[in-house]
Design a protein around this motif. Structure first.
Motif, PDB file in Angstrom:
ATOM      1  N   HIS A   1      -0.764  51.150 -64.293  1.00  0.00           N
ATOM      2  CA  HIS A   1      -0.511  50.298 -63.129  1.00  0.00           C
ATOM      3  C   HIS A   1      -0.847  51.037 -61.849  1.00  0.00           C
ATOM      4  CE1 HIS A   1       1.252  46.867 -61.055  1.00  0.00           C
ATOM      5  NE2 HIS A   1       1.960  47.695 -60.297  1.00  0.00           N
TER       6      HIS A   1
ATOM      7  N   HIS B   1       8.862  50.582 -54.178  1.00  0.00           N
ATOM      8  CA  HIS B   1       8.880  49.184 -54.615  1.00  0.00           C
ATOM      9  C   HIS B   1       8.225  49.059 -55.992  1.00  0.00           C
ATOM     10  CE1 HIS B   1      10.229  47.164 -50.881  1.00  0.00           C
ATOM     11  NE2 HIS B   1       9.563  48.113 -50.235  1.00  0.00           N
ATOM     12  N   THR B   2       7.107  49.747 -56.167  1.00  0.00           N
ATOM     13  CA  THR B   2       6.381  49.679 -57.434  1.00  0.00           C
ATOM     14  C   THR B   2       7.205  50.267 -58.572  1.00  0.00           C
ATOM     15  OG1 THR B   2       4.295  49.898 -56.215  1.00  0.00           O
ATOM     16  CG2 THR B   2       4.235  50.299 -58.589  1.00  0.00           C
TER      17      THR B   2
ATOM     18  N   GLN C   1       0.471  55.308 -50.464  1.00  0.00           N
ATOM     19  CA  GLN C   1       1.631  55.023 -51.312  1.00  0.00           C
ATOM     20  C   GLN C   1       2.958  55.228 -50.575  1.00  0.00           C
ATOM     21  OE1 GLN C   1       0.846  53.974 -54.345  1.00  0.00           O
ATOM     22  NE2 GLN C   1      -1.288  54.621 -54.405  1.00  0.00           N
TER      23      GLN C   1
ATOM     24  N   ASN D   1       0.395  39.372 -56.657  1.00  0.00           N
ATOM     25  CA  ASN D   1       0.345  40.736 -57.198  1.00  0.00           C
ATOM     26  C   ASN D   1      -0.850  41.466 -56.598  1.00  0.00           C
ATOM     27  OD1 ASN D   1       0.785  43.036 -58.781  1.00  0.00           O
ATOM     28  ND2 ASN D   1      -0.240  42.167 -60.578  1.00  0.00           N
TER      29      ASN D   1
ATOM     30  N   GLY E   1      -0.161  52.177 -58.215  1.00  0.00           N
ATOM     31  CA  GLY E   1       1.001  52.377 -57.356  1.00  0.00           C
ATOM     32  C   GLY E   1       0.988  51.471 -56.146  1.00  0.00           C
TER      33      GLY E   1
ATOM     34  N   LYS F   1      -3.196  44.240 -54.557  1.00  0.00           N
ATOM     35  CA  LYS F   1      -3.347  45.691 -54.413  1.00  0.00           C
ATOM     36  C   LYS F   1      -3.551  45.970 -52.927  1.00  0.00           C
ATOM     37  CE  LYS F   1      -5.948  49.720 -55.978  1.00  0.00           C
ATOM     38  NZ  LYS F   1      -7.108  50.198 -56.767  1.00  0.00           N
TER      39      LYS F   1
ATOM     40  N   ILE G   1       1.973  55.196 -63.727  1.00  0.00           N
ATOM     41  CA  ILE G   1       1.768  54.675 -62.376  1.00  0.00           C
ATOM     42  C   ILE G   1       0.802  55.590 -61.626  1.00  0.00           C
ATOM     43  CG2 ILE G   1       2.864  53.888 -60.260  1.00  0.00           C
ATOM     44  CD1 ILE G   1       3.846  52.405 -62.727  1.00  0.00           C
TER      45      ILE G   1
ATOM     46  N   ARG H   1       0.309  48.355 -56.065  1.00  0.00           N
ATOM     47  CA  ARG H   1       0.625  46.950 -56.388  1.00  0.00           C
ATOM     48  C   ARG H   1       2.146  46.834 -56.501  1.00  0.00           C
ATOM     49  NH1 ARG H   1      -3.801  43.685 -57.954  1.00  0.00           N
ATOM     50  NH2 ARG H   1      -5.603  44.894 -58.637  1.00  0.00           N
ATOM     51  N   PRO H   2       2.842  46.735 -55.383  1.00  0.00           N
ATOM     52  CA  PRO H   2       4.304  46.788 -55.402  1.00  0.00           C
ATOM     53  C   PRO H   2       4.991  45.464 -55.736  1.00  0.00           C
ATOM     54  CG  PRO H   2       3.540  46.638 -53.148  1.00  0.00           C
ATOM     55  CD  PRO H   2       2.314  46.734 -54.000  1.00  0.00           C
TER      56      PRO H   2
END
Length: 233
Positions: free
Chosen positions: A107, A38-39, A26, A211, A109, A213, A10, A111-112
């Motif tokens: 991934h 959340h992520t 973040q 999804n 971070g 960002k 992440i 994109r929760p």
């Protein structure tokens, strides 16, 4: 289920300049919880994920450890300091995985709202093809411009896709791509672009427009709407 071990990397070490705030985006709250939590929870819920490596900025270790303490996570979450660029951060994560052999999910971070189904689909696609990522068809017409002032031409929208994360790779493929990138001195816009440079094809799997960002202040408005919609489902 998969026969491979699965690690999620992440990336949460970015500066978030487009958010126009002094702190790392973040840690911005989404309905009372930091975005990064959340992520992390999206991946921590999945039994198929063996462990998580969280790439953060130097000086934010205590803040992140406090978030992890509140999570009561069921998988190991290792904190690794990232680098100046996202590519440098992922490379630091790969160094941490020296003794790991399996599937690596990279991934953002920020994109929760990635779902369990999306993560599982990327893992399955990676197991079959070696490299895989989520995408959504472009909804807008795109113009190519050489100078940012005049349109040069309009590409066929049916062949254009917005790429998301997670992106999945068999570890050896991703490491080889990173070694080639650093040997040749180039930075890619994402991990798939580095892998493509080696000649490896990347499988595309349909993702969701939810999804997102979170990059700009306006994205927080969409994030609030997505979260509220999910809670009402």
């Amino acid at each position: 289920m998969t026969d491979y071990k699965v690690c999620a990397l992440i990336a949460a070490a970015g500066m978030g300049k487009r958010m126009r705030i002094s702190q790392n985006k973040q840690y911005l709250p989404i309905h009372g919880k930091p975005m990064i939590r959340h992520t992390l929870e999206a991946f921590d819920r999945l039994d198929v994920v063996d462990f998580i490596v969280l790439l953060i900025r130097e000086g934010e270790e205590l803040m992140m450890r406090n978030i992890l303490k509140d999570m009561e996570h069921k998988h190991p979450i290792h904190i690794v300091l990232g680098g100046e660029e996202r590519q440098d951060s992922i490379w630091q994560g790969l160094q941490f995985l020296k003794n790991f052999d399996g599937i690596v999910l990279t991934h953002d971070g920020a994109r929760p709202f990635v779902t369990e189904e999306e993560i599982l689909s990327v893992i399955e696609g990676t197991e079959e093809s070696g490299a895989c990522c989520l995408m959504t068809p472009m909804k807008d017409t795109v113009k190519i411009s050489d100078d940012g002032n005049w349109a040069s031409f309009t590409p066929d929208r049916s062949k254009l896709f917005a790429i998301q994360t997670p992106q999945g790779f068999k570890k050896s493929i991703l490491v080889g791509a990173y070694e080639q990138a650093f040997d040749e001195g180039y930075y890619g816009t994402d991990d798939c672009s580095l892998v493509e440079k080696t000649g490896q094809k990347v499988r595309l799997i349909r993702g969701s427009y939810k999804n997102i960002k979170i990059t700009t202040p306006e994205d927080l408005i969409f994030a609030d709407a997505i979260y509220t919609d999910r809670m009402e489902e």
